[in-house]
Design a protein around this motif. Structure first.
Motif, short mmCIF file in Angstrom:
data_model
loop_
_atom_site.label_atom_id
_atom_site.label_comp_id
_atom_site.label_asym_id
_atom_site.label_seq_id
_atom_site.Cartn_x
_atom_site.Cartn_y
_atom_site.Cartn_z
N ASN A 81 1.32 -6.22 -4.16
CA ASN A 81 1.52 -5.58 -5.46
C ASN A 81 0.22 -5.09 -6.08
O ASN A 81 0.20 -4.08 -6.78
CB ASN A 81 2.25 -6.52 -6.42
CG ASN A 81 1.57 -7.89 -6.55
OD1 ASN A 81 0.60 -8.19 -5.85
ND2 ASN A 81 2.07 -8.71 -7.46
N LEU A 82 -0.89 -5.79 -5.84
CA LEU A 82 -2.17 -5.37 -6.41
C LEU A 82 -2.52 -3.96 -5.99
O LEU A 82 -2.90 -3.12 -6.83
CB LEU A 82 -3.29 -6.33 -5.98
CG LEU A 82 -4.71 -5.92 -6.38
CD1 LEU A 82 -4.87 -5.96 -7.89
CD2 LEU A 82 -5.74 -6.82 -5.70
N TRP A 83 -2.40 -3.65 -4.68
CA TRP A 83 -2.79 -2.32 -4.19
C TRP A 83 -1.79 -1.26 -4.63
O TRP A 83 -2.17 -0.11 -4.88
CB TRP A 83 -2.92 -2.35 -2.67
CG TRP A 83 -3.78 -3.46 -2.19
CD1 TRP A 83 -3.44 -4.48 -1.33
CD2 TRP A 83 -5.14 -3.74 -2.57
NE1 TRP A 83 -4.48 -5.35 -1.15
CE2 TRP A 83 -5.53 -4.92 -1.90
CE3 TRP A 83 -6.06 -3.10 -3.42
CZ2 TRP A 83 -6.81 -5.47 -2.05
CZ3 TRP A 83 -7.32 -3.66 -3.56
CH2 TRP A 83 -7.69 -4.82 -2.89
N ILE A 84 -0.52 -1.64 -4.73
CA ILE A 84 0.48 -0.70 -5.25
C ILE A 84 0.14 -0.32 -6.68
O ILE A 84 0.35 0.82 -7.11
CB ILE A 84 1.90 -1.31 -5.15
CG1 ILE A 84 2.26 -1.57 -3.68
CG2 ILE A 84 2.94 -0.40 -5.80
CD1 ILE A 84 3.54 -2.38 -3.50
N ASP A 85 -0.45 -1.27 -7.40
CA ASP A 85 -0.78 -1.05 -8.81
C ASP A 85 -2.07 -0.27 -8.98
O ASP A 85 -2.11 0.73 -9.71
CB ASP A 85 -0.88 -2.41 -9.51
CG ASP A 85 -1.14 -2.28 -11.00
OD1 ASP A 85 -0.66 -1.30 -11.61
OD2 ASP A 85 -1.82 -3.15 -11.56
N ILE A 86 -3.15 -0.69 -8.29
CA ILE A 86 -4.46 -0.10 -8.58
C ILE A 86 -4.95 0.90 -7.54
O ILE A 86 -5.95 1.58 -7.78
CB ILE A 86 -5.53 -1.21 -8.75
CG1 ILE A 86 -5.84 -1.88 -7.40
CG2 ILE A 86 -5.12 -2.23 -9.78
CD1 ILE A 86 -7.04 -2.81 -7.43
N ALA A 87 -4.27 0.99 -6.39
CA ALA A 87 -4.70 1.92 -5.34
C ALA A 87 -3.50 2.64 -4.75
O ALA A 87 -3.41 2.86 -3.54
CB ALA A 87 -5.47 1.17 -4.25
N ASN A 88 -2.60 3.07 -5.62
CA ASN A 88 -1.34 3.66 -5.18
C ASN A 88 -1.56 4.93 -4.36
O ASN A 88 -0.91 5.14 -3.32
CB ASN A 88 -0.45 3.95 -6.39
CG ASN A 88 0.98 4.21 -6.00
OD1 ASN A 88 1.34 5.35 -5.68
ND2 ASN A 88 1.80 3.18 -6.01
N ASP A 89 -2.47 5.78 -4.80
CA ASP A 89 -2.72 7.04 -4.08
C ASP A 89 -3.29 6.77 -2.69
O ASP A 89 -2.89 7.41 -1.71
CB ASP A 89 -3.67 7.94 -4.88
CG ASP A 89 -3.03 8.50 -6.14
OD1 ASP A 89 -1.78 8.49 -6.23
OD2 ASP A 89 -3.77 8.96 -7.04
N ASP A 90 -4.22 5.81 -2.60
CA ASP A 90 -4.80 5.46 -1.30
C ASP A 90 -3.73 4.89 -0.37
O ASP A 90 -3.71 5.20 0.83
CB ASP A 90 -5.91 4.43 -1.47
CG ASP A 90 -7.18 5.02 -2.07
OD1 ASP A 90 -7.30 6.27 -2.10
OD2 ASP A 90 -8.05 4.25 -2.51
N LEU A 91 -2.86 4.07 -0.92
CA LEU A 91 -1.80 3.48 -0.10
C LEU A 91 -0.85 4.56 0.41
O LEU A 91 -0.49 4.58 1.60
CB LEU A 91 -1.03 2.44 -0.91
CG LEU A 91 0.17 1.78 -0.22
CD1 LEU A 91 -0.28 1.05 1.05
CD2 LEU A 91 0.88 0.82 -1.17
N LYS A 92 -0.45 5.47 -0.45
CA LYS A 92 0.49 6.52 -0.03
C LYS A 92 -0.16 7.49 0.97
O LYS A 92 0.53 8.08 1.81
CB LYS A 92 1.01 7.27 -1.25
CG LYS A 92 2.00 6.43 -2.07
CD LYS A 92 2.57 7.18 -3.24
CE LYS A 92 3.61 6.34 -3.98
NZ LYS A 92 4.16 7.03 -5.19
N ALA A 93 -1.48 7.64 0.90
CA ALA A 93 -2.17 8.47 1.90
C ALA A 93 -2.23 7.77 3.26
O ALA A 93 -2.30 8.43 4.30
CB ALA A 93 -3.59 8.78 1.42
N LEU A 94 -2.18 6.44 3.25
CA LEU A 94 -2.24 5.67 4.49
C LEU A 94 -0.88 5.56 5.17
O LEU A 94 -0.80 5.51 6.41
CB LEU A 94 -2.77 4.27 4.15
CG LEU A 94 -2.82 3.23 5.26
CD1 LEU A 94 -3.74 3.68 6.40
CD2 LEU A 94 -3.28 1.88 4.71
#
Length: 311
Positions: A150-163
Motif C-alpha cells: 500500500n505504501l508504494w500505491i500511495d506515494i509512488a503510484n505513477d512509478d508502479l503503473k509504469a512498471l
C-alpha cells in the motif's frame, strides 16, 4: 532453473499478542529466498545491508543454497530496520518505527552470473528500484513476479503503473488491490489490474486464503481459490506474504512450468510455506523445515479443499 530475488534484507522488532522481540532478521528477500530454497537452487540474491548485519545470518542463507554474491555489505552504515505492533486480530498492525538506512539509496547491482536467470522475483521495495533491476537484465526472464504494498500505491503510484506492463504476475493483498484499482469487488479489481499489464494476478486474503486470476475474470476467465490452513496458534504474521511468494515462484522454477494448472499447485505450495512462517516469530520456523514436513502440510491443504458431489 535459476531464480533471482531482489528485495530487502533487514532487521525487524515485533510485538504481537503472543509476545515481543528485540531486533531479529527480517526483510522481504530474506523470507522469499529461504522459502524458495526448499524448491530451487541456485537461488540468487540481490540486496543491501550495513556492516551491522550478522555473518551468522549470511551463513544461514548460504547453507540454504542462496548465492550472496549480489548482497552488498556497506561499511560504516546500518541495515534497514522496521518495528511494528500487531492488533489482537493479527490482521492489522501499526508501524512503530522505520529506519531506511542503506535502503535509502539502494542501487541494485546484478552480478554477471545472475544475468541469465529464468525466473525473477521482485520483492517488496520501491517500484523505481524494481524497474532498475528489470532494465539492467540483458535478457528478459521467462517469468517476472512483482510484489508490492500500500505504501508504494500511495506515494509512488505513477512509478508502479509504469512498471506493471513489464511483469507477468502481480502479488498483492485484497486491501492493496482495492486501493490500486478503486474497485471493492476483487474480480473486477483483478480484471482492471490485468489491463495495466500483468496477465496473472494473485490477491492474498491473509487467514482467508488467496485468489489466482488469469485472463479476464469478468469474462469467464480462469480463477482459482486456495484456502488458508486453520492453525491453532498464529504467533507472528510478519513475512507470511513474502514466504508465500517464495514458495510460489520457487515451485514454478523447480517445475519449470508456468501453465495455469501448475500455478494453482504453486499457490498451494506458497500457502503451505506461509502457514509454517506464522507459527514462530520472524523467519525462525522456515529455516529448518524438512521435505517431509512440507509434503505433509501440502497434503493437509489437499484434504482441506477436496470433496466430491453428484450433480
Amino acid at each position: 532453473m535459476s531464480l533471482l530475488t531482489v528485495g530487502s534484507v533487514a532487521f525487524d522488532a515485533l510485538e504481537t499478542p503472543f509476545g515481543k522481540t528485540d531486533k531479529i532478521i527480517g526483510g522481504a528477500a530474506t523470507y522469499i529466498t529461504l522459502s524458495a530454497s526448499y524448491f530451487v537452487r541456485p537461488n540468487n540474491l540481490v540486496a543491501v545491508v550495513g556492516d551491522d548485519f550478522p555473518q551468522s545470518m549470511i551463513d544461514i542463507l548460504q547453507s540454504h543454497g542462496v548465492d550472496t554474491e549480489g548482497l552488498q555489505i556497506r561499511q560504516g552504515e546500518k541495515t534497514f530496520f522496521w518495528s511494528g505492533k500487531y492488533h489482537n486480530d493479527m490482521n492489522t498492525r501499526d508501524t512503530v518505527e522505520v529506519q531506511l538506512n542503506v535502503m535509502g539509496d539502494f542501487d541494485p547491482v546484478i552480478p554477471a552470473a545472475y544475468q541469465n536467470c529464468e525466473y525473477l522475483m521482485l520483492g517488496n521495495t520501491s517500484p523505481a528500484i524494481q524497474k532498475m533491476v528489470v532494465d539492467r537484465l540483458t535478457k528478459r526472464p521467462k517469468l517476472i513476479v512483482l510484489d508490492t504494498m500500500n505504501l508504494w500505491i500511495d506515494i509512488a503510484n505513477d512509478d508502479l503503473k509504469a512498471l506493471l506492463p513489464l511483469v507477468d504476475v502481480l502479488v498483492l493483498n485484497d486491501e492493496e488491490a482495492r486501493q490500486l484499482t478503486g474497485d471493492y469487488a476483487l474480480v473486477r479489481a483483478a480484471a482492471t489490474i490485468q489491463k495495466m499489464g500483468p496477465k496473472t494476478v494473485i490477491i492474498k486474503k491473509g487467514e482467508h486464503g488467496a485468489l489466482l486470476f488469469q485472463d479476464d475474470p469478468t469474462q469467464s476467465g480462469r480463477i482459482f481459490f486456495a484456502p488458508a490452513l486453520p492453525l491453532e496458534e498464529v504467533f507472528d504474521p510478519t513475512g507470511a506474504g513474502d514466504t508465500f511468494a517464495g514458495g510460489f515462484i520457487g515451485y514454478l522454477a523447480k517445475t519449470d512450468d508456468t501453465s495455469f494448472d501448475n500455478m494453482k499447485r504453486a499457490v498451494i505450495y506458497g500457502s503451505a510455506m506461509a502457514s509454517f512462517c506464522v507459527e514462530k516469530f520472524g523467519a525462525e520456523r522456515i529455516i529448518d523445515l524438512t521435505p517431509e514436513e512440507i509434503q505433509d502440510r501440502v497434503g493437509q491443504f489437499v484434504k482441506l479443499s477436496a470433496f466430491s458431489v453428484d450433480l
